[in-house]
Design a protein around this motif. Structure first.
Motif, PDB file in Angstrom:
ATOM      1  N   GLU A  55     173.794  32.324   4.041  1.00 33.80           N
ATOM      2  CA  GLU A  55     172.854  33.071   3.209  1.00 33.80           C
ATOM      3  C   GLU A  55     171.999  34.036   4.026  1.00 33.80           C
ATOM      4  OE1 GLU A  55     170.570  30.141   1.164  1.00 33.80           O
ATOM      5  OE2 GLU A  55     172.141  29.711  -0.329  1.00 33.80           O
ATOM      6  N   TRP A  56     171.672  33.655   5.253  1.00 33.86           N
ATOM      7  CA  TRP A  56     170.775  34.451   6.077  1.00 33.86           C
ATOM      8  C   TRP A  56     171.495  35.150   7.227  1.00 33.86           C
ATOM      9  CZ3 TRP A  56     165.765  35.332   4.797  1.00 33.86           C
ATOM     10  CH2 TRP A  56     165.238  34.536   3.779  1.00 33.86           C
ATOM     11  N   GLU A  57     172.820  35.174   7.187  1.00 33.67           N
ATOM     12  CA  GLU A  57     173.587  35.703   8.319  1.00 33.67           C
ATOM     13  C   GLU A  57     173.252  37.157   8.634  1.00 33.67           C
ATOM     14  OE1 GLU A  57     178.206  36.095   9.927  1.00 33.67           O
ATOM     15  OE2 GLU A  57     177.803  35.371   7.888  1.00 33.67           O
ATOM     16  N   TYR A  89     175.292  18.941   7.426  1.00 36.56           N
ATOM     17  CA  TYR A  89     176.114  20.013   7.968  1.00 36.56           C
ATOM     18  C   TYR A  89     176.458  21.048   6.901  1.00 36.56           C
ATOM     19  CZ  TYR A  89     176.889  17.822  12.529  1.00 36.56           C
ATOM     20  OH  TYR A  89     176.716  17.319  13.792  1.00 36.56           O
ATOM     21  N   ASN A  90     176.778  20.580   5.703  1.00 33.70           N
ATOM     22  CA  ASN A  90     177.110  21.506   4.618  1.00 33.70           C
ATOM     23  C   ASN A  90     175.900  22.357   4.236  1.00 33.70           C
ATOM     24  OD1 ASN A  90     179.724  20.548   4.489  1.00 33.70           O
ATOM     25  ND2 ASN A  90     179.316  19.101   2.837  1.00 33.70           N
ATOM     26  N   SER A  91     174.728  21.725   4.191  1.00 34.79           N
ATOM     27  CA  SER A  91     173.505  22.443   3.855  1.00 34.79           C
ATOM     28  C   SER A  91     173.174  23.487   4.922  1.00 34.79           C
ATOM     29  CB  SER A  91     172.341  21.451   3.723  1.00 34.79           C
ATOM     30  OG  SER A  91     171.116  22.115   3.554  1.00 34.79           O
ATOM     31  N   THR A  92     173.348  23.110   6.187  1.00 34.53           N
ATOM     32  CA  THR A  92     173.066  24.043   7.279  1.00 34.53           C
ATOM     33  C   THR A  92     174.034  25.218   7.246  1.00 34.53           C
ATOM     34  OG1 THR A  92     172.206  22.255   8.663  1.00 34.53           O
ATOM     35  CG2 THR A  92     172.879  24.279   9.783  1.00 34.53           C
ATOM     36  N   ALA A  93     175.315  24.944   7.011  1.00 35.09           N
ATOM     37  CA  ALA A  93     176.317  26.018   6.941  1.00 35.09           C
ATOM     38  C   ALA A  93     175.986  26.985   5.808  1.00 35.09           C
ATOM     39  CB  ALA A  93     177.703  25.427   6.745  1.00 35.09           C
ATOM     40  N   LYS A  94     175.559  26.458   4.672  1.00 35.40           N
ATOM     41  CA  LYS A  94     175.195  27.295   3.522  1.00 35.40           C
ATOM     42  C   LYS A  94     174.006  28.195   3.863  1.00 35.40           C
ATOM     43  CE  LYS A  94     174.100  26.832  -1.428  1.00 35.40           C
ATOM     44  NZ  LYS A  94     172.709  27.175  -1.576  1.00 35.40           N
ATOM     45  N   GLU A  95     173.018  27.627   4.537  1.00 33.69           N
ATOM     46  CA  GLU A  95     171.834  28.397   4.900  1.00 33.69           C
ATOM     47  C   GLU A  95     172.174  29.482   5.916  1.00 33.69           C
ATOM     48  OE1 GLU A  95     167.290  27.009   5.003  1.00 33.69           O
ATOM     49  OE2 GLU A  95     168.530  26.080   6.563  1.00 33.69           O
ATOM     50  N   VAL A  96     173.035  29.159   6.878  1.00 39.73           N
ATOM     51  CA  VAL A  96     173.472  30.148   7.862  1.00 39.73           C
ATOM     52  C   VAL A  96     174.167  31.309   7.160  1.00 39.73           C
ATOM     53  CG1 VAL A  96     175.072  30.576   9.768  1.00 39.73           C
ATOM     54  CG2 VAL A  96     173.613  28.562   9.812  1.00 39.73           C
ATOM     55  N   SER A 138     171.674  38.157  12.207  1.00 40.64           N
ATOM     56  CA  SER A 138     172.517  38.907  13.145  1.00 40.64           C
ATOM     57  C   SER A 138     172.026  40.324  13.403  1.00 40.64           C
ATOM     58  CB  SER A 138     173.951  38.978  12.588  1.00 40.64           C
ATOM     59  OG  SER A 138     174.472  37.677  12.354  1.00 40.64           O
ATOM     60  N   SER A 139     170.816  40.628  12.934  1.00 42.44           N
ATOM     61  CA  SER A 139     170.313  42.006  13.017  1.00 42.44           C
ATOM     62  C   SER A 139     169.496  42.277  14.272  1.00 42.44           C
ATOM     63  CB  SER A 139     169.439  42.300  11.783  1.00 42.44           C
ATOM     64  OG  SER A 139     168.259  41.516  11.819  1.00 42.44           O
ATOM     65  N   THR A 140     169.500  41.347  15.224  1.00 43.23           N
ATOM     66  CA  THR A 140     168.564  41.440  16.352  1.00 43.23           C
ATOM     67  C   THR A 140     169.181  41.929  17.653  1.00 43.23           C
ATOM     68  OG1 THR A 140     168.954  39.104  16.798  1.00 43.23           O
ATOM     69  CG2 THR A 140     167.075  39.646  15.405  1.00 43.23           C
ATOM     70  N   ASP A 141     170.488  42.208  17.644  1.00 42.77           N
ATOM     71  CA  ASP A 141     171.127  42.676  18.880  1.00 42.77           C
ATOM     72  C   ASP A 141     170.768  44.131  19.153  1.00 42.77           C
ATOM     73  OD1 ASP A 141     172.263  40.208  19.035  1.00 42.77           O
ATOM     74  OD2 ASP A 141     174.262  40.830  18.386  1.00 42.77           O
TER      75      ASP A 141
END
Length: 282
Positions: A268-270, A259-266, A274-277
């Protein structure tokens, strides 16, 4: 604490299924224990009037329905379903054949669904029950090469359990996915664990090393299956069971790390994610 429950435990001849059957009987519950063969052996091991052994293969829907009917005829209801039957498969995705992958999913996923569908009409009628699906820490994170297909089945079990919980909540039926870490069972015996038939030289330093490690690990796992069984009986006896439950310190640590690794990756790439709307129109 809930008492005098009727349990239905699949894969009860050994490992977690055997220990859960033992713990439930000790707690004063009745248990319908399923095995694929030799029902007399399990009956003689416990010699209890509260145990009813049924022969069935979870991949055979007709056998499953008949086994559930036998359970209802014997004890009148099913309060707790433990979907435990399953086996492990080790091999790189390129090594595992289509038939091997399908057999893995047939038992670990579709077998679980067969049993669940057969039991649910009786639980819904009573408007109570608890379904406990034995998943794995590998249902959260594929920790090692060679375990992708097995891990995928356990990811499926986690997803099924979560969705099932939402569907059954209005009927008063609880669902818990239990995710054990490494436990000292006979999981690596020939009928619980299999290697892919193909072994490619290209994977000798990854999956090949894991094959050796599994053999060395057998009998040295940190978890005590009897203690896991005690935990399962405890959560089934309570009023507010968890939807997800890691069991074992290694499982807790691995899931937290994932979970910590996934949160970190999210994080880093947020910006890119989030640029697709659509652009906001004034």
């Amino acid at each position: 604490m809930k008492q005098n429950q009727v349990w239905f435990v699949t894969g009860a001849s050994k490992g977690f299924g055997f220990e859960i059957t033992k713990a439930a009987l000790k707690a004063g519950h009745k248990v319908v224990a399923t095995v694929r063969s030799n029902p007399g052996r399990l009956s003689s091991q416990f010699n209890s009037k509260d145990l009813f052994v049924v022969v069935l293969d979870v991949t055979k829907e007709g056998q499953v329905k008949d086994g559930v009917k036998q359970a209802i005829d014997q004890f009148g209801r099913i309060d707790v379903l433990v979907n435990n039957a399953g086996f492990g498969l080790l091999g790189a995705i390129e090594e595992i054949s289509d038939s091997e992958a399908k057999r893995q999913f047939d038992t670990n996923v579709f077998g679980l669904l067969n049993v669940t569908r057969a039991v649910l009409p009786f639980m819904r009628k009573e408007r109570l029950g608890h379904i406990i699906n034995i998943s794995s820490v590998l249902g959260y994170a594929t920790l090692f090469p060679g375990l992708a297909i097995y891990s995928a089945t356990k990811f499926a079990v986690e997803g099924i359990s979560e969705g099932l919980s939402l569907e059954l909540e209005p009927f008063g039926i609880s669902v818990t996915a239990v995710a054990p870490g490494l436990f000292r069972t006979d999981f690596t015996s020939s009928d619980s664990y299999q290697n892919a038939e193909a072994e490619l030289e290209a994977y000798k330093d990854t999956v090949g090393l894991r094959r050796v490690a599994v053999k060395d690990l057998h009998g040295n796992q940190p978890g005590d299956p009897a203690k896991l069984a005690s935990v399962v009986v405890q959560i089934a006896s309570g009023d507010h069971p968890p939807r997800h439950l890691p069991i074992g310190r290694d499982s807790v640590a691995a899931i937290r790390a994932k979970y910590n690794s996934t949160a970190k990756e999210v994080d880093e790439w947020e910006e890119l994610s989030s640029s697709t709307d659509h652009a906001v129109v004034a």
